[in-house]
Write a protein that holds these residues in place. Structure first.
Motif, PDB file in Angstrom:
ATOM      1  N   LEU A   1       0.333   2.556  -6.098  1.00 48.63           N
ATOM      2  CA  LEU A   1      -0.697   3.042  -5.182  1.00 48.63           C
ATOM      3  C   LEU A   1      -0.188   4.158  -4.275  1.00 48.63           C
ATOM      4  N   GLN A   2       1.097   4.119  -3.914  1.00 50.06           N
ATOM      5  CA  GLN A   2       1.635   5.123  -2.986  1.00 50.06           C
ATOM      6  C   GLN A   2       1.704   6.518  -3.605  1.00 50.06           C
ATOM      7  N   LYS A   3       1.462   6.611  -4.902  1.00 50.37           N
ATOM      8  CA  LYS A   3       1.419   7.922  -5.558  1.00 50.37           C
ATOM      9  C   LYS A   3       0.097   8.642  -5.304  1.00 50.37           C
ATOM     10  N   TYR A   4      -0.889   7.893  -4.823  1.00 48.47           N
ATOM     11  CA  TYR A   4      -2.231   8.463  -4.654  1.00 48.47           C
ATOM     12  C   TYR A   4      -2.814   8.227  -3.252  1.00 48.47           C
ATOM     13  N   TYR A   5      -2.249   7.263  -2.528  1.00 46.34           N
ATOM     14  CA  TYR A   5      -2.787   6.881  -1.224  1.00 46.34           C
ATOM     15  C   TYR A   5      -1.653   6.684  -0.219  1.00 46.34           C
ATOM     16  N   THR A   6      -2.015   6.756   1.059  1.00 52.36           N
ATOM     17  CA  THR A   6      -1.133   6.237   2.101  1.00 52.36           C
ATOM     18  C   THR A   6      -1.411   4.738   2.175  1.00 52.36           C
ATOM     19  N   VAL A   7      -0.371   3.939   2.037  1.00 46.83           N
ATOM     20  CA  VAL A   7      -0.541   2.485   1.983  1.00 46.83           C
ATOM     21  C   VAL A   7       0.170   1.834   3.169  1.00 46.83           C
ATOM     22  N   TYR A   8      -0.563   0.995   3.879  1.00 42.01           N
ATOM     23  CA  TYR A   8       0.014   0.214   4.972  1.00 42.01           C
ATOM     24  C   TYR A   8      -0.007  -1.260   4.591  1.00 42.01           C
ATOM     25  N   LEU A   9       1.137  -1.927   4.741  1.00 38.81           N
ATOM     26  CA  LEU A   9       1.253  -3.362   4.468  1.00 38.81           C
ATOM     27  C   LEU A   9       1.482  -4.086   5.792  1.00 38.81           C
ATOM     28  N   ILE A  10       0.603  -5.020   6.113  1.00 40.13           N
ATOM     29  CA  ILE A  10       0.662  -5.726   7.399  1.00 40.13           C
ATOM     30  C   ILE A  10       1.535  -6.977   7.295  1.00 40.13           C
ATOM     31  N   ILE A  11       2.313  -7.233   8.355  1.00 39.31           N
ATOM     32  CA  ILE A  11       3.156  -8.433   8.451  1.00 39.31           C
ATOM     33  C   ILE A  11       2.740  -9.187   9.710  1.00 39.31           C
ATOM     34  N   TYR A  12       2.430 -10.464   9.566  1.00 41.29           N
ATOM     35  CA  TYR A  12       1.851 -11.243  10.653  1.00 41.29           C
ATOM     36  C   TYR A  12       2.912 -11.880  11.561  1.00 41.29           C
ATOM     37  N   PRO A  13       2.499 -12.288  12.769  1.00 42.16           N
ATOM     38  CA  PRO A  13       3.415 -12.984  13.683  1.00 42.16           C
ATOM     39  C   PRO A  13       3.973 -14.257  13.055  1.00 42.16           C
ATOM     40  N   GLY A  14       5.265 -14.488  13.271  1.00 43.66           N
ATOM     41  CA  GLY A  14       5.904 -15.695  12.763  1.00 43.66           C
ATOM     42  C   GLY A  14       6.595 -15.508  11.430  1.00 43.66           C
ATOM     43  N   PHE A  15       6.468 -14.300  10.842  1.00 47.76           N
ATOM     44  CA  PHE A  15       7.073 -14.046   9.546  1.00 47.76           C
ATOM     45  C   PHE A  15       7.886 -12.762   9.596  1.00 47.76           C
ATOM     46  N   SER A  16       8.894 -12.697   8.736  1.00 47.33           N
ATOM     47  CA  SER A  16       9.791 -11.558   8.693  1.00 47.33           C
ATOM     48  C   SER A  16      10.413 -11.350  10.079  1.00 47.33           C
ATOM     49  N   ASP A  17      10.250 -10.169  10.658  1.00 49.10           N
ATOM     50  CA  ASP A  17      10.873  -9.902  11.964  1.00 49.10           C
ATOM     51  C   ASP A  17       9.870  -9.974  13.110  1.00 49.10           C
ATOM     52  N   CYS A  18       8.708 -10.611  12.862  1.00 44.29           N
ATOM     53  CA  CYS A  18       7.679 -10.707  13.902  1.00 44.29           C
ATOM     54  C   CYS A  18       7.720 -12.077  14.576  1.00 44.29           C
ATOM     55  N   PRO A  19       8.087 -12.148  15.842  1.00 44.97           N
ATOM     56  CA  PRO A  19       8.093 -13.444  16.526  1.00 44.97           C
ATOM     57  C   PRO A  19       6.677 -13.960  16.759  1.00 44.97           C
TER      58      PRO A  19
END
Length: 252
Positions: A42-60
């Motif tokens: 998709l990034q070859k044709y669009y600007t893509v944003y992936l959301i990460i929610y609180p409590g996961f990855s580096d989001c407290p």
């Protein structure tokens, strides 16, 4: 990269640099990792944003419970902060709850919406689950008759026994949030979704059963549905190249 709404922090990852924008709202947990193969195309044709929610990855996670509306408003704040207008949206499972609210209750203009194995319809509890819940409550009430020291130990043991591993590992605020989210039925919002919507579903989905897909199709005006006969709750992982073609076709 992070965005803070009150004390709610969400992260996002950006890919590509094109005029048209896709926002991906993944499921609960670390399911952001399951989208990277799709994003690579998709990034070859669009600007893509992936959301990460609180409590996961580096989001407290904030020191209090969150409602489904808190999540939706945090994503709206993200869109406003980055001045993203009329994005395409791809939402899976829990992310579908957010997308439903964005397009209905908050009237956010979404160019086109894809709901993949989306949550949003409150599941009916089976007899087995009802019996298990009643047994758990009965044993907890019996534990109340014990001394304070033994009561605490027994209740903790019961919780470990009856709760799933994923649920047990959540913080108390995240547990309460999860319970509130699962018990919130968004069916009443479906008729107010104001964008062209495509439902993609695995017919063997055990988390959000296929009957939910047909209920959504009936409630969302003008929506269409594509099903995968042997697909699970992650049908986009099992059929990535077909899904990519569907996305590109629907969005173009």
């Amino acid at each position: 990269m992070k965005i803070v709404y009150h004390d709610i922090q969400i992260s996002y990852e950006k890919y590509g640099n094109f005029k048209e924008t896709i926002v991906i709202l993944p499921g609960w947990g670390e399911t952001k990792n399951t989208f990277y193969e799709i994003i690579s195309y998709l990034q070859k044709y669009y600007t893509v944003y992936l959301i990460i929610y609180p409590g996961f990855s580096d989001c407290p996670f904030p020191p209090h419970d969150l409602s489904m509306f808190d999540y939706a408003e945090a994503v709206i704040h993200f869109l406003n902060t980055l001045k993203i207008k009329s994005p395409y949206v791809i939402a899976h499972s829990f992310g579908g709850r957010i997308a439903i609210l964005l397009s209905s209750r908050y009237a956010i203009h979404i160019k086109r919406l894809i709901l993949m194995d989306s949550a949003g319809i409150k599941p009916k509890r089976t007899l087995k689950k009802r019996v298990r819940t009643l047994l758990y409550k009965f044993l907890q009430s019996c534990a109340d008759l014990l001394s304070e020291k033994r009561r605490k130990k027994v209740k903790q043991t019961l919780f470990k026994k009856f709760a799933s591993t994923d649920y047990f590992n959540l913080s108390p605020n995240m547990r309460n949030t999860f319970k509130q989210i699962v018990n919130l039925d968004l069916t009443k919002y479906l008729p107010y979704i104001g964008t062209e919507t495509l439902l993609i579903w695995g017919e063997k989905d055990l988390d959000t059963p296929i009957k939910d897909a047909y209920k959504m199709k009936k409630k969302i005006r003008g929506s269409e549905i594509i099903t995968f006969v042997n697909g699970s709750h992650f049908c986009y992982l099992e059929n990535p190249y077909v899904i990519i073609k569907i996305i590109l076709s629907f969005f173009s």
